[in-house]
Design a protein around this motif. Structure first.
Motif, PDB file in Angstrom:
ATOM      1  N   HIS A 138      43.044  38.914  28.223  1.00  0.00           N
ATOM      2  CA  HIS A 138      41.775  39.078  29.375  1.00  0.00           C
ATOM      3  C   HIS A 138      41.371  37.325  29.626  1.00  0.00           C
ATOM      4  CE1 HIS A 138      40.899  43.087  29.547  1.00  0.00           C
ATOM      5  NE2 HIS A 138      41.043  43.199  28.181  1.00  0.00           N
ATOM      6  N   ARG A 173      44.393  47.317   8.900  1.00  0.00           N
ATOM      7  CA  ARG A 173      43.361  46.462   9.100  1.00  0.00           C
ATOM      8  C   ARG A 173      44.141  45.238  10.037  1.00  0.00           C
ATOM      9  NH1 ARG A 173      40.862  43.223   4.283  1.00  0.00           N
ATOM     10  NH2 ARG A 173      41.733  45.012   3.412  1.00  0.00           N
ATOM     11  N   MET A 216      44.640  41.812  23.071  1.00  0.00           N
ATOM     12  CA  MET A 216      43.693  42.184  24.097  1.00  0.00           C
ATOM     13  C   MET A 216      42.751  41.001  24.672  1.00  0.00           C
ATOM     14  SD  MET A 216      43.943  45.102  24.863  1.00  0.00           S
ATOM     15  CE  MET A 216      42.738  45.897  25.670  1.00  0.00           C
ATOM     16  N   LYS A 217      42.798  40.062  23.532  1.00  0.00           N
ATOM     17  CA  LYS A 217      42.035  38.684  24.062  1.00  0.00           C
ATOM     18  C   LYS A 217      42.909  37.884  24.816  1.00  0.00           C
ATOM     19  CE  LYS A 217      38.874  35.473  21.501  1.00  0.00           C
ATOM     20  NZ  LYS A 217      38.717  34.944  20.086  1.00  0.00           N
ATOM     21  N   LYS A 260      44.914  46.507  13.438  1.00  0.00           N
ATOM     22  CA  LYS A 260      43.686  46.288  14.463  1.00  0.00           C
ATOM     23  C   LYS A 260      43.732  44.941  14.831  1.00  0.00           C
ATOM     24  CE  LYS A 260      41.209  50.505  12.410  1.00  0.00           C
ATOM     25  NZ  LYS A 260      40.041  50.566  12.164  1.00  0.00           N
ATOM     26  N   ARG A 261      43.796  43.948  13.801  1.00  0.00           N
ATOM     27  CA  ARG A 261      43.657  42.787  14.260  1.00  0.00           C
ATOM     28  C   ARG A 261      44.634  42.046  15.294  1.00  0.00           C
ATOM     29  NH1 ARG A 261      43.155  39.886   8.821  1.00  0.00           N
ATOM     30  NH2 ARG A 261      41.193  40.991   8.517  1.00  0.00           N
ATOM     31  N   GLU A 262      45.672  42.399  15.192  1.00  0.00           N
ATOM     32  CA  GLU A 262      46.893  42.207  15.853  1.00  0.00           C
ATOM     33  C   GLU A 262      46.460  42.742  17.288  1.00  0.00           C
ATOM     34  OE1 GLU A 262      49.619  40.231  15.829  1.00  0.00           O
ATOM     35  OE2 GLU A 262      48.990  39.637  13.690  1.00  0.00           O
ATOM     36  N   VAL A 263      46.102  44.057  17.526  1.00  0.00           N
ATOM     37  CA  VAL A 263      45.572  44.499  18.912  1.00  0.00           C
ATOM     38  C   VAL A 263      44.747  43.744  19.442  1.00  0.00           C
ATOM     39  CG1 VAL A 263      44.645  46.539  19.919  1.00  0.00           C
ATOM     40  CG2 VAL A 263      46.669  46.839  18.270  1.00  0.00           C
ATOM     41  N   GLU A 264      43.361  43.487  18.505  1.00  0.00           N
ATOM     42  CA  GLU A 264      42.334  42.768  19.182  1.00  0.00           C
ATOM     43  C   GLU A 264      42.781  41.280  19.706  1.00  0.00           C
ATOM     44  OE1 GLU A 264      39.397  42.176  16.530  1.00  0.00           O
ATOM     45  OE2 GLU A 264      39.079  44.791  16.296  1.00  0.00           O
ATOM     46  N   ARG A 265      43.805  40.627  19.104  1.00  0.00           N
ATOM     47  CA  ARG A 265      44.439  39.171  19.510  1.00  0.00           C
ATOM     48  C   ARG A 265      45.029  39.534  20.839  1.00  0.00           C
ATOM     49  NH1 ARG A 265      46.751  38.000  14.133  1.00  0.00           N
ATOM     50  NH2 ARG A 265      44.982  37.092  12.916  1.00  0.00           N
TER      51      ARG A 265
END
Length: 157
Positions: free
Chosen positions: A156, A142, A152-153, A145-150
């Protein structure tokens, strides 16, 4: 002309279940409720967090599911918030579940309450308990996944 307010499909979730158990099979069961419980569930007053399913006399029972009564409940009804509720499933499914639950480490866990065609259904799962290291792996995944989402955010922006 009045428009009827559509109630949300999902009433209550058991978020701790995915953390504590591996799910092997999922089933959809009907729930036997009283009138005040249906009204309270429509208002979102249901909670599944500490709920579990037991098998007694060849029937499934939902224990620990709390449905808090509305303040506008009728005066002649004596609401009981943690009442044991009967779950409705086909006999052959119940027999199969009885055989599986008797195996070591298997249990029945309620996952969510939701509306389906005007009736309240309960999704239950045949589950096996996680060991402590499995729970740590879940937390690690979990966080990853949170680190990857950060990342990516940030990329962008």
């Amino acid at each position: 002309m009045s428009t009827k307010k559509e109630s949300p499909a999902r009433i209550a979730d058991n978020k701790k279940a995915a953390y504590n158990y591996f799910f092997e099979e999922k089933f959809e069961a009907g729930v036997v409720l009283q009138g005040w419980e249906v009204k309270a569930a429509r208002e979102g007053k249901a909670q599944l967090t500490d709920g579990y399913v037991v098998i007694r006399d060849g029937e499934l029972w939902l224990i620990g599911c709390q449905i808090n009564p509305l303040t506008t409940a009728s005066t002649h009804v004596n609401p009981e918030t943690a009442r044991t509720k009967k779950l409705l499933l086909h006999k052959d499914q119940i027999r199969r579940l009885i055989g599986k639950v008797e195996q070591k480490g298997h249990t029945l866990v309620p996952l969510q309450l939701y509306w389906k065609e005007g009736k309240i259904k309960c999704e239950i799962a045949l589950a096996k308990g996680k060991a402590e290291h499995d729970k740590r792996d879940t937390i690690k995944d979990r966080e990853g996944k949170r680190e990857v989402e950060r990342a990516m955010k940030e990329r962008h922006k």
